[in-house]
Design a protein around this motif. Structure first.
Motif, PDB file in Angstrom:
ATOM      1  N   PRO A   1       0.838  -1.219   0.000  1.00 11.44           N
ATOM      2  CA  PRO A   1       0.000   0.000   0.000  1.00 11.44           C
ATOM      3  C   PRO A   1       0.863   1.256   0.000  1.00 11.44           C
ATOM      4  O   PRO A   1       1.886   1.322   0.683  1.00 11.44           O
ATOM      5  N   ILE A   2       0.462   2.242  -0.762  1.00 11.50           N
ATOM      6  CA  ILE A   2       1.167   3.526  -0.818  1.00 11.50           C
ATOM      7  C   ILE A   2       0.343   4.565  -0.056  1.00 11.50           C
ATOM      8  O   ILE A   2      -0.857   4.700  -0.257  1.00 11.50           O
ATOM      9  N   GLY A   3       1.017   5.295   0.811  1.00  8.18           N
ATOM     10  CA  GLY A   3       0.345   6.347   1.558  1.00  8.18           C
ATOM     11  C   GLY A   3      -0.320   5.875   2.837  1.00  8.18           C
ATOM     12  O   GLY A   3      -1.146   6.594   3.403  1.00  8.18           O
ATOM     13  N   SER A   4       0.045   4.671   3.315  1.00 12.46           N
ATOM     14  CA  SER A   4      -0.529   4.153   4.559  1.00 12.46           C
ATOM     15  C   SER A   4       0.503   4.225   5.680  1.00 12.46           C
ATOM     16  O   SER A   4       1.614   3.709   5.521  1.00 12.46           O
ATOM     17  N   PRO A   5       0.171   4.844   6.805  1.00 10.27           N
ATOM     18  CA  PRO A   5       1.102   4.891   7.943  1.00 10.27           C
ATOM     19  C   PRO A   5       1.386   3.493   8.483  1.00 10.27           C
ATOM     20  O   PRO A   5       0.536   2.600   8.425  1.00 10.27           O
ATOM     21  N   GLY A   6       2.596   3.311   9.000  1.00  8.54           N
ATOM     22  CA  GLY A   6       2.974   2.044   9.613  1.00  8.54           C
ATOM     23  C   GLY A   6       3.613   1.048   8.685  1.00  8.54           C
ATOM     24  O   GLY A   6       3.852  -0.101   9.080  1.00  8.54           O
ATOM     25  N   SER A   7       3.941   1.433   7.457  1.00 12.69           N
ATOM     26  CA  SER A   7       4.556   0.515   6.496  1.00 12.69           C
ATOM     27  C   SER A   7       5.927   1.035   6.096  1.00 12.69           C
ATOM     28  O   SER A   7       6.089   2.226   5.814  1.00 12.69           O
ATOM     29  N   ILE A   8       6.917   0.134   6.057  1.00 11.63           N
ATOM     30  CA  ILE A   8       8.264   0.514   5.647  1.00 11.63           C
ATOM     31  C   ILE A   8       8.942  -0.694   5.012  1.00 11.63           C
ATOM     32  O   ILE A   8       8.608  -1.849   5.315  1.00 11.63           O
ATOM     33  N   VAL A   9       9.906  -0.440   4.122  1.00 15.46           N
ATOM     34  CA  VAL A   9      10.661  -1.494   3.453  1.00 15.46           C
ATOM     35  C   VAL A   9      12.053  -1.566   4.072  1.00 15.46           C
ATOM     36  O   VAL A   9      12.702  -0.543   4.303  1.00 15.46           O
ATOM     37  N   ILE A  10      12.501  -2.802   4.343  1.00 13.50           N
ATOM     38  CA  ILE A  10      13.800  -3.027   4.979  1.00 13.50           C
ATOM     39  C   ILE A  10      14.611  -3.988   4.119  1.00 13.50           C
ATOM     40  O   ILE A  10      14.128  -5.074   3.781  1.00 13.50           O
ATOM     41  N   PRO A  11      15.851  -3.629   3.756  1.00 14.38           N
ATOM     42  CA  PRO A  11      16.708  -4.576   3.024  1.00 14.38           C
ATOM     43  C   PRO A  11      17.368  -5.558   3.986  1.00 14.38           C
ATOM     44  O   PRO A  11      18.197  -5.180   4.805  1.00 14.38           O
ATOM     45  N   CYS A  12      16.996  -6.826   3.884  1.00 18.79           N
ATOM     46  CA  CYS A  12      17.543  -7.875   4.749  1.00 18.79           C
ATOM     47  C   CYS A  12      18.503  -8.753   3.953  1.00 18.79           C
ATOM     48  O   CYS A  12      18.628  -8.618   2.737  1.00 18.79           O
TER      49      CYS A  12
ATOM     50  N   ILE B   1      11.104   0.304  14.580  1.00 15.98           N
ATOM     51  CA  ILE B   1      10.808   1.508  15.358  1.00 15.98           C
ATOM     52  C   ILE B   1      10.164   2.584  14.481  1.00 15.98           C
ATOM     53  O   ILE B   1       9.205   3.252  14.886  1.00 15.98           O
ATOM     54  N   ILE B   2      10.646   2.756  13.252  1.00 16.20           N
ATOM     55  CA  ILE B   2      10.063   3.750  12.348  1.00 16.20           C
ATOM     56  C   ILE B   2       8.619   3.388  12.008  1.00 16.20           C
ATOM     57  O   ILE B   2       7.729   4.249  11.980  1.00 16.20           O
ATOM     58  N   ALA B   3       8.353   2.105  11.763  1.00 16.75           N
ATOM     59  CA  ALA B   3       6.993   1.672  11.428  1.00 16.75           C
ATOM     60  C   ALA B   3       6.046   1.894  12.608  1.00 16.75           C
ATOM     61  O   ALA B   3       4.910   2.353  12.429  1.00 16.75           O
ATOM     62  N   ILE B   4       6.498   1.569  13.812  1.00 17.15           N
ATOM     63  CA  ILE B   4       5.659   1.766  14.997  1.00 17.15           C
ATOM     64  C   ILE B   4       5.404   3.258  15.222  1.00 17.15           C
ATOM     65  O   ILE B   4       4.270   3.681  15.503  1.00 17.15           O
ATOM     66  N   ALA B   5       6.449   4.090  15.088  1.00 14.49           N
ATOM     67  CA  ALA B   5       6.288   5.539  15.262  1.00 14.49           C
ATOM     68  C   ALA B   5       5.361   6.121  14.199  1.00 14.49           C
ATOM     69  O   ALA B   5       4.564   7.018  14.479  1.00 14.49           O
ATOM     70  N   SER B   6       5.452   5.598  12.972  1.00 12.28           N
ATOM     71  CA  SER B   6       4.590   6.076  11.897  1.00 12.28           C
ATOM     72  C   SER B   6       3.125   5.785  12.188  1.00 12.28           C
ATOM     73  O   SER B   6       2.253   6.638  11.994  1.00 12.28           O
ATOM     74  N   SER B   7       2.837   4.581  12.673  1.00 18.01           N
ATOM     75  CA  SER B   7       1.464   4.230  13.002  1.00 18.01           C
ATOM     76  C   SER B   7       0.970   5.001  14.225  1.00 18.01           C
ATOM     77  O   SER B   7      -0.180   5.441  14.277  1.00 18.01           O
ATOM     78  N   PHE B   8       1.844   5.182  15.215  1.00 15.14           N
ATOM     79  CA  PHE B   8       1.468   5.891  16.453  1.00 15.14           C
ATOM     80  C   PHE B   8       1.134   7.356  16.160  1.00 15.14           C
ATOM     81  O   PHE B   8       0.158   7.900  16.674  1.00 15.14           O
ATOM     82  N   ARG B   9       1.934   7.985  15.300  1.00 10.05           N
ATOM     83  CA  ARG B   9       1.715   9.397  14.954  1.00 10.05           C
ATOM     84  C   ARG B   9       0.761   9.568  13.783  1.00 10.05           C
ATOM     85  O   ARG B   9       0.397  10.693  13.436  1.00 10.05           O
ATOM     86  N   ASN B  10       0.402   8.443  13.130  1.00  8.32           N
ATOM     87  CA  ASN B  10      -0.481   8.456  11.958  1.00  8.32           C
ATOM     88  C   ASN B  10       0.093   9.314  10.829  1.00  8.32           C
ATOM     89  O   ASN B  10      -0.614  10.081  10.170  1.00  8.32           O
ATOM     90  N   ILE B  11       1.395   9.179  10.617  1.00  7.98           N
ATOM     91  CA  ILE B  11       2.098   9.888   9.544  1.00  7.98           C
ATOM     92  C   ILE B  11       2.754   8.844   8.642  1.00  7.98           C
ATOM     93  O   ILE B  11       3.468   7.965   9.123  1.00  7.98           O
ATOM     94  N   GLU B  12       2.535   8.923   7.344  1.00  2.00           N
ATOM     95  CA  GLU B  12       3.101   7.939   6.429  1.00  2.00           C
ATOM     96  C   GLU B  12       4.599   8.153   6.237  1.00  2.00           C
ATOM     97  O   GLU B  12       5.125   9.258   6.389  1.00  2.00           O
ATOM     98  N   VAL B  13       5.287   7.065   5.910  1.00  2.00           N
ATOM     99  CA  VAL B  13       6.710   7.103   5.594  1.00  2.00           C
ATOM    100  C   VAL B  13       6.871   7.234   4.088  1.00  2.00           C
ATOM    101  O   VAL B  13       6.075   6.683   3.316  1.00  2.00           O
ATOM    102  N   ASP B  14       7.879   7.981   3.666  1.00  5.26           N
ATOM    103  CA  ASP B  14       8.156   8.152   2.237  1.00  5.26           C
ATOM    104  C   ASP B  14       8.234   6.773   1.570  1.00  5.26           C
ATOM    105  O   ASP B  14       9.045   5.926   1.957  1.00  5.26           O
ATOM    106  N   PRO B  15       7.402   6.489   0.566  1.00  7.38           N
ATOM    107  CA  PRO B  15       7.398   5.154  -0.063  1.00  7.38           C
ATOM    108  C   PRO B  15       8.674   4.816  -0.816  1.00  7.38           C
ATOM    109  O   PRO B  15       8.889   3.649  -1.167  1.00  7.38           O
ATOM    110  N   THR B  16       9.523   5.817  -1.090  1.00  6.20           N
ATOM    111  CA  THR B  16      10.791   5.547  -1.779  1.00  6.20           C
ATOM    112  C   THR B  16      11.933   5.349  -0.793  1.00  6.20           C
ATOM    113  O   THR B  16      13.097   5.296  -1.199  1.00  6.20           O
ATOM    114  N   LEU B  17      11.621   5.231   0.499  1.00  6.93           N
ATOM    115  CA  LEU B  17      12.642   5.134   1.543  1.00  6.93           C
ATOM    116  C   LEU B  17      12.773   3.702   2.050  1.00  6.93           C
ATOM    117  O   LEU B  17      11.778   2.998   2.229  1.00  6.93           O
TER     118      LEU B  17
END
Length: 451
Positions: free
Chosen positions: A285-296, A371-387
């Protein structure tokens, strides 16, 4: 004639006792002690034949390059360490319906087309049932022989007559040795059959694949010694109601145990997933708070995963924490760090963390992304989808370095991501173009840059 012995054996862990007990003292399981009548144990040593072994010095032992042959499936070759070693004993476990028999028949088909003689022994299906599944998988080879049998002496006689290059046993819990009076699948039967298969594999140099059922706890049914006897233990992971399957090595004497293979279950069997990052990020999903991509990193392969977090006000006195695909205790630890170091009031918030796609990741490099995903959902602010973000987090809130940072960043760049948040200590010597790389020392700096 040797005297038969009666003993009670735990069907969970293999503990033996001369008398019955309600609770196994080894694994603390109730009502698992079963009476079995057995003959004196056979010896399976001296794999070389009748030559008597003698001790050699290390200098006297000569080795040649390890010969391997390909299974015809690159994902499986990767997990095995480059291919199948002749004379190896490979155990494949997984939940019912996950695809164990399917991949075994597909491997048999691939090997038989490369001029190898394969014997497929099934104790669960008839010859007609195997033929129907083979037609569905487009399998038809003159070098693939099938045998529906559970009696081990008959199977050994067929092996002696055929002299195959590869043997498939589906499954070890259905095979039995008539000399042992216990039922098929019992500890004594599984141990005896595995010992005989190991003797045949090592003495004749025949690669042997064994299917093993799993218990409710997810471990392979039968004695724990079964996993110690074989050379390689592979586990099929994933939900049988979903199409994606993950093959993971938990033991491998001929390669690494860090590699994974990803497959997709389709109408004509399991197909390899060449680009797992693209598969795992599909439907993001694009534009949804609480989502982030991680390179593992899974073994030597970089994989981009999507991590989602949901934080909501609890209706109970004790907030609920839930983690899927990541260690629960690690999530609780990171929540405590956020409360102490960032001042976020999470003690009255339910927190749910999930890794999309059914993967299970246990490396600490996920910490910053969680931590970024949890903070994004807690503050209800989306993370840059290209990040993308990666980094290990310490108890004082510092962001620590991770290994193989360039390999991770190159995968993110290949998938079209433009920004990457990494530990500042990993910035030295980085020279990757067309992607903005930002180094941070602590959590406050990281969240200030993102939000």
């Amino acid at each position: 004639m040797a005297k038969l012995k009666k003993r009670y054996i735990c069907q969970e862990c293999g503990y033996e006792s001369p008398r019955w007990m309600g609770k196994c003292p080894e694994c603390d399981q109730w009502n698992t002690m079963v009476e079995e009548v057995t003959n004196p144990k056979k010896a399976y040593g001296n794999f070389g034949g009748t030559i008597i072994n003698r001790p050699l010095t290390l200098k006297e032992v000569t080795i040649e390059k390890e010969e391997r042959f390909s299974t015809g499936m690159e994902e499986l070759n990767r997990v095995l360490g480059g291919g199948v070693v002749p004379g190896s004993l490979i155990l494949i476990g997984g939940d019912p319906g996950i695809g164990k028999s399917t991949i075994l028949l597909q491997i048999s088909s691939q090997l038989s087309t490369s001029k190898l003689k394969v014997l497929y022994v099934s104790g669960e299906e008839s010859l007609k049932q195997i033929k129907l599944r083979a037609q569905r998988l487009d399998t038809n080879s003159d070098s693939l022989y099938i045998l529906a049998e559970t009696n081990m002496p008959i199977i050994e006689r067929s092996i002696e007559e055929m002299q195959p290059d590869v043997i498939m046993i589906d499954s070890i819990q259905t095979m039995y040795q008539p000399d042992i009076t216990s039922a098929p699948g019992s500890v004594s039967q599984v141990r005896e059959i595995t010992g005989q298969l190991m003797h045949v594999a090592k003495e004749k140099g025949i690669a042997t694949f064994i299917v093993g059922h799993v218990t409710k706890q997810g471990s392979i049914a039968g004695p724990r010694v079964l996993e110690h006897m074989v050379d390689t233990v592979l586990y099929f992971e994933g939900e049988r109601h979903h199409t994606y399957r993950i093959l993971r090595a938990v033991k491998n004497r001929f390669g690494s145990t860090n590699e994974i293979g990803i497959f997709e279950m389709k109408e004509k069997g399991l197909e390899e997933v060449k680009n797992p990052s693209e598969m795992l990020l599909s439907g993001r999903p694009i534009g949804s708070p609480g989502s982030i991509v991680i390179p593992c990193l899974e073994g030597t392969r970089p994989v981009l995963i999507e991590l989602q977090a949901l934080v909501s006000t609890t209706n109970f006195g004790m907030p609920r924490r839930m983690a899927t695909g990541i260690d629960y205790n690690r999530v609780v630890l990171l929540l405590a760090i956020m409360e102490k170091r960032l001042g976020m009031q999470l003690q009255n918030q339910d927190a749910y963390v999930n890794i999309i796609g059914g993967l299970k990741i246990d490396e600490p490099a996920l910490d910053l992304g969680v931590i970024i995903a949890i903070a994004s959902s807690f503050r209800n602010i989306e993370v840059d989808p290209t990040l993308v973000a990666i980094g290990e987090v310490g108890l004082t809130g510092e962001v620590r370095s991770v290994q193989f940072i360039e390999k991770r960043l190159m995968e993110a760049k290949k998938m079209g991501f433009k920004k990457c948040l990494i530990p500042k200590s990993n910035m030295k010597g980085l020279a990757i173009k067309d992607i903005e790389i930002v180094g941070v020392e602590n959590l406050s700096e990281a969240l200030q840059w993102i939000f």
